[in-house]
Write an enzyme that holds these catalytic residues in place. Structure first.
Site, PDB file in Angstrom:
ATOM      1  CG  ASP A 163      33.286  31.783   1.090  1.00 45.83           C
ATOM      2  OD1 ASP A 163      32.919  31.447  -0.044  1.00 45.83           O
ATOM      3  OD2 ASP A 163      33.643  32.929   1.404  1.00 45.83           O
TER       4      ASP A 163
ATOM      5  CD  GLU B 178      33.899  23.872  -8.969  1.00 41.84           C
ATOM      6  OE1 GLU B 178      34.131  24.054 -10.176  1.00 41.84           O
ATOM      7  OE2 GLU B 178      32.851  24.263  -8.405  1.00 41.84           O
TER       8      GLU B 178
ATOM      9  CD  GLN C  43      26.878  31.598  -4.885  1.00 36.69           C
ATOM     10  OE1 GLN C  43      26.463  31.816  -6.010  1.00 36.69           O
ATOM     11  NE2 GLN C  43      27.365  30.401  -4.536  1.00 36.69           N
TER      12      GLN C  43
ATOM     13  CE1 TYR D   3      37.406  26.185  -7.850  1.00 36.10           C
ATOM     14  CE2 TYR D   3      36.280  26.084  -9.960  1.00 36.10           C
ATOM     15  CZ  TYR D   3      36.295  26.433  -8.627  1.00 36.10           C
ATOM     16  OH  TYR D   3      35.194  27.037  -8.078  1.00 36.10           O
TER      17      TYR D   3
ATOM     18  N   GLY E 299      32.134  34.244 -10.857  1.00 36.78           N
ATOM     19  CA  GLY E 299      32.014  34.283 -12.304  1.00 36.78           C
ATOM     20  C   GLY E 299      30.705  33.633 -12.708  1.00 36.78           C
ATOM     21  N   GLY E 300      30.488  32.450 -12.170  1.00 42.35           N
ATOM     22  CA  GLY E 300      29.249  31.749 -12.483  1.00 42.35           C
ATOM     23  C   GLY E 300      28.883  30.804 -11.361  1.00 42.35           C
ATOM     24  CG  MET E 301      25.894  29.289  -8.095  1.00 41.33           C
ATOM     25  SD  MET E 301      27.175  28.277  -7.300  1.00 41.33           S
ATOM     26  CE  MET E 301      26.256  26.769  -7.005  1.00 41.33           C
ATOM     27  CD  GLU E 302      28.031  24.769  -9.585  1.00 40.55           C
ATOM     28  OE1 GLU E 302      28.422  25.952  -9.745  1.00 40.55           O
ATOM     29  OE2 GLU E 302      28.566  23.978  -8.788  1.00 40.55           O
ATOM     30  CG  ASN E 303      22.195  28.554  -8.781  1.00 39.83           C
ATOM     31  OD1 ASN E 303      22.568  27.924  -7.795  1.00 39.83           O
ATOM     32  ND2 ASN E 303      22.424  29.850  -8.926  1.00 39.83           N
TER      33      ASN E 303
ATOM     34  CG  HIS F  15      33.417  25.957 -14.946  1.00 36.60           C
ATOM     35  ND1 HIS F  15      34.581  25.294 -14.607  1.00 36.60           N
ATOM     36  CD2 HIS F  15      32.727  26.095 -13.792  1.00 36.60           C
ATOM     37  CE1 HIS F  15      34.583  25.058 -13.303  1.00 36.60           C
ATOM     38  NE2 HIS F  15      33.467  25.543 -12.780  1.00 36.60           N
ATOM     39  CD  GLU F  16      29.723  28.125 -13.465  1.00 38.27           C
ATOM     40  OE1 GLU F  16      29.293  27.220 -12.712  1.00 38.27           O
ATOM     41  OE2 GLU F  16      30.783  28.742 -13.229  1.00 38.27           O
TER      42      GLU F  16
ATOM     43  NE  ARG G  29      34.582  36.400 -12.299  1.00 36.23           N
ATOM     44  CZ  ARG G  29      34.904  36.090 -13.538  1.00 36.23           C
ATOM     45  NH1 ARG G  29      34.735  36.985 -14.505  1.00 36.23           N
ATOM     46  NH2 ARG G  29      35.386  34.897 -13.821  1.00 36.23           N
TER      47      ARG G  29
ATOM     48  CE  LYS H 159      39.095  35.146 -12.560  1.00 37.24           C
ATOM     49  NZ  LYS H 159      38.962  34.414 -13.827  1.00 37.24           N
TER      50      LYS H 159
ATOM     51  CG  HIS I  62      29.557  22.745 -12.129  1.00 33.95           C
ATOM     52  ND1 HIS I  62      30.275  21.878 -11.323  1.00 33.95           N
ATOM     53  CD2 HIS I  62      30.200  23.936 -12.069  1.00 33.95           C
ATOM     54  CE1 HIS I  62      31.310  22.544 -10.799  1.00 33.95           C
ATOM     55  NE2 HIS I  62      31.294  23.779 -11.238  1.00 33.95           N
TER      56      HIS I  62
ATOM     57  CD  GLN J 235      29.406  25.569  -4.820  1.00 32.98           C
ATOM     58  OE1 GLN J 235      29.199  26.249  -5.812  1.00 32.98           O
ATOM     59  NE2 GLN J 235      30.151  24.499  -4.830  1.00 32.98           N
TER      60      GLN J 235
HETATM   61  N1  BES Z   1      30.499  26.361  -8.170  1.00 34.50           N
HETATM   62  C1  BES Z   1      31.459  27.351  -8.496  1.00 34.50           C
HETATM   63  C2  BES Z   1      31.325  28.603  -7.668  1.00 34.50           C
HETATM   64  C3  BES Z   1      31.492  28.393  -6.170  1.00 34.50           C
HETATM   65  C4  BES Z   1      32.436  27.523  -5.663  1.00 34.50           C
HETATM   66  C5  BES Z   1      30.710  29.100  -5.298  1.00 34.50           C
HETATM   67  C6  BES Z   1      32.567  27.352  -4.288  1.00 34.50           C
HETATM   68  C7  BES Z   1      30.835  28.937  -3.931  1.00 34.50           C
HETATM   69  C8  BES Z   1      31.770  28.047  -3.425  1.00 34.50           C
HETATM   70  C9  BES Z   1      31.394  27.722  -9.974  1.00 34.50           C
HETATM   71  O1  BES Z   1      31.138  26.650 -10.807  1.00 34.50           O
HETATM   72  C10 BES Z   1      32.759  28.217 -10.366  1.00 34.50           C
HETATM   73  O2  BES Z   1      33.669  27.457 -10.271  1.00 34.50           O
HETATM   74  N2  BES Z   1      32.852  29.473 -10.810  1.00 34.50           N
HETATM   75  C11 BES Z   1      34.107  30.069 -11.230  1.00 34.50           C
HETATM   76  C12 BES Z   1      34.217  30.119 -12.716  1.00 34.50           C
HETATM   77  C13 BES Z   1      34.891  28.977 -13.356  1.00 34.50           C
HETATM   78  C14 BES Z   1      35.027  29.215 -14.837  1.00 34.50           C
HETATM   79  C15 BES Z   1      36.220  28.600 -12.750  1.00 34.50           C
HETATM   80  C16 BES Z   1      34.110  31.501 -10.768  1.00 34.50           C
HETATM   81  O3  BES Z   1      33.074  31.963 -10.278  1.00 34.50           O
HETATM   82  O4  BES Z   1      35.120  32.178 -10.922  1.00 34.50           O
HETATM   83 ZN    ZN Z   2      32.742  25.249 -10.908  1.00 42.16          ZN
END
Ligand code: BES
Ligand code: ZN
Length: 602
Positions: free
Chosen positions: A374, A317, A138, A382, A267-271, A294-295, A555, A557, A298, A140
């Site tokens: 971070d 975001e 990971q 967002y 939740g997700g990472m837009e690799n 969402h991803e 996760r 969040k 990106h 980012q």
């Molecule tokens: N790029 C982000 C994840 C991220 C942000 C990783 C900052 C490290 C630092 C990814 O696109 C994201 O926003 N994921 C969200 C889900 C989204 C639906 C809001 C998540 O992981 O909760």
């Molecule tokens: Zn995002």
């Protein structure tokens, strides 16, 4: 108005790199993955682009062991000298490499630390199949430097080729052209032909298999997870097509998903080409797929047009959230997208309340210098970012806004964008054509002031209005079993649970639970909205399910609010510490880093 932002980018406070002198343009990476020692070892060859007369290349590293460095050209390299800067807890260490005259590339032989913050090494028991270990990265925001010596700044882009060696029975995947089958050697080759910033470098290794969904989309997952994932994401091609209809052609050829083990911290990472997703969105009813939208979004906002520094994170975001909801509206209609909008808005109000009315962290343009991005990146980027675009839509209409956004992505593709350049572009392309619009929009207040400007339109959902009616009925004495919940999606449930007063007594929760089996819901969002109530009420029948959730899911969040709720419960401290001790080995460093601070372990 310059569209090549590269020349005028602000300095990146989180990188030691000096790309204005010499920047990296292409990477040749050769890595071996060692599950026994939890290390990656190999050689990174950087091909360079000189901007001036630089005699040194400055890279970012953190916890890397550098064994040898050579420099020269593609035919011949000679050993050169280097110096490591003083380690900084957030930024890591600079790596300053002497460049002989005319050097067009450098090769760095290095090894990662078993503690590399980007990497999570899972033993077989932590995977779905329980047979093989698993590794994922990971990167980012600023963790790429813990597994690759690089110019770890989102304003620097490069293409790459990689060879990755893994144990013979495993598959390796990257943010690149990917294999679809394992090979007996365990040696895989990758190519990323479009230039990307370092935070989009990604690698995953595991017992993985592939199922195609359409000619250009598909799913990678552990074999036991693959059938559920394939059915959950059946609409993936439709999402890509909807996104293209909105804002132009998808620029990365394939779009695949990789479903990770549950310890994935996001939740997700837009690799690029390969979005990484948490298995906690496998709800069985496709209810949590807006995360995939969402991803996917990106692939335009973020991966094509990239925030220049983490202070400009809202450009990644905010646009992505707006775009995500437009994709969901195209697939499932306005009433559905309105629910997502209200859920986001509720989260925004919550974050604003938490951060307070004067917090500079509620400005869209952040100042994260000296801080760990971070910890500084929050919901504001967002949802306040999305809300700015929604307000613009409200003022000028979709047609004009969509044309603006599409052109913005097209003109700045494969470039980076900072907040000041974006505002200049917005003025030039849109605001200046409508006298008075910039003032009406209160643009400066969105970007450089706390809170939400008064011009923002109300956010409403008819489906949620009905949920609120049901909630009032239930609070007024209507039994749970008589509420019209048959057609509710998980979003309606989450909204209902958010609306419950926080001081409900346990018997009231028992009555809800008996009717709806909330404690045993298979939907992670419902669980995450339910457990805070059960903790506050001391409703013990939910305790075991909560603990199991905290131990299985990594996760962040979900974890942060749940641990906070647990800490606030009676005997909460002891219980939180006990669960955390058990769960912590299952968490990625970005989750355990945050939780260590919350639970007083750091
Ligand atoms: N790029 C982000 C994840 C991220 C942000 C990783 C900052 C490290 C630092 C990814 O696109 C994201 O926003 N994921 C969200 C889900 C989204 C639906 C809001 C998540 O992981 O909760
Ligand atoms: Zn995002």
């Amino acid at each position: 108005m310059s569209t090549s932002a590269a020349l005028s980018l602000p300095a990146d406070p989180h990188s030691y790199a000096r790309p204005a002198e010499v920047s990296v343009r292409h990477l040749l990476l050769d890595l071996s993955v060692d599950f026994r020692s939890h290390t990656l070892a190999g050689i990174a060859t950087w091909q360079l682009q000189h901007q001036g007369e630089a005699t040194e290349l400055w890279l970012d590293t953190r916890n890397l062991q550098i064994d040898a460095i050579t420099a020269g050209n593609e035919h011949r390299e000679e050993p050169t000298t280097w110096e490591n800067g003083t380690p900084d807890a957030i930024r890591g260490q600079s790596l300053r490499i002497q460049l002989p005259v005319g050097a067009s590339q450098v090769s760095i032989r290095y090894r990662t630390s078993p503690q590399a913050a980007a990497l999570q090494w899972l033993n077989p028991e932590q995977t779905a199949g329980h047979q093989q270990p698993f590794l994922f990265t990971q990167s980012q925001a600023i963790l790429a430097r813990t597994w690759l010596p690089c110019q770890d700044s989102p304003g620097v882009r490069f293409t790459y080729e990689a060879t990755v060696r893994v144990p013979a029975h495993m598959l390796a995947l990257m943010s690149a052209e990917n294999p679809q089958m394992r090979n007996a050697l365990g040696e895989y080759h990758f190519r990323m032909a479009q230039p990307i910033p370092a935070y989009l470098m990604a690698l995953a290794v595991g017992d993985l298999a592939f199922t195609p969904l359409s000619g250009r989309t598909g799913i990678y997952a552990e074999p036991v997870t693959l059938p559920a994932a394939t059915s959950e994401f059946a609409d993936l091609e439709k999402m890509v097509a909807a996104a293209e209809e909105l804002y132009g052609p998808y620029q990365w050829e394939r779009y695949d998903l990789l479903v990770l083990p549950p310890s994935f911290p996001f939740g997700g990472m837009e690799n690029p080409r390969l979005t990484f997703v948490t298995p906690t969105i496998l709800a069985g009813d496709r209810s949590l797929t807006s995360l995939v939208a969402h991803e996917l979004a990106h692939s335009w906002s973020g991966n094509l047009v990239t925030n220049a520094t983490w202070n400009d994170f809202w450009l990644n975001e905010g646009f992505t959230v707006y775009f995500e909801r437009r994709i969901m509206e195209k697939l499932y209609g306005r009433p559905y997208a309105d629910m997502l909008q209200v859920l986001g808005h509720t989260a925004l109000l919550h974050t604003l309340e938490e951060l307070g009315p004067a917090s500079a962290d509620t400005h869209l343009h952040l100042n994260l210098a000296g801080r760990d991005p971070d910890e500084g990146l929050n919901e504001i980027a967002y949802e306040k970012g999305d809300y700015l675009l929604l307000t613009l839509e409200h003022l000028i209409g979709r047609e004009e806004l969509d044309a603006f956004i599409k052109e913005y992505f097209t003109r700045h593709r494969f470039q980076s964008m900072d907040t000041a350049s974006f505002i200049a572009y917005l003025r030039h392309e849109l605001l200046d054509k409508h006298p008075g619009l910039e003032e009406e929009l209160q643009l400066a207040a969105w970007v450089n002031a706390p809170g939400i400007p008064a011009i923002a339109p109300p956010v409403t959902s008819e489906r949620f209005d009905r949920v609120e009616q049901s909630l009032q009925d239930w609070l007024g004495g209507t039994p749970s079993t008589l509420l019209p919940t048959q057609e509710w999606s998980s979003h309606e449930w989450v909204h209902f649970l958010h609306g419950l007063p926080d001081n409900l007594p346990a018997p009231r929760l028992a009555e809800l639970d008996a009717a709806f089996q909330l404690t045993h819901s298979g939907n992670s969002e419902i669980l995450a909205a339910w457990f805070p109530h059960t903790l506050a009420a001391g409703y013990q029948p939910a305790d075991a399910a909560l603990e199991a959730f905290l131990i299985r899911v990594g996760r962040r969040k979900f974890l942060v609010p749940l641990y906070k709720a647990l800490l606030a419960a009676s005997d909460g401290h002891e219980r939180a510490q006990a669960v955390y001790t058990q769960a912590r080995p299952n968490y990625h460093s970005v989750a355990s880093g945050t939780l260590d601070a919350l639970l007083g372990r750091s």
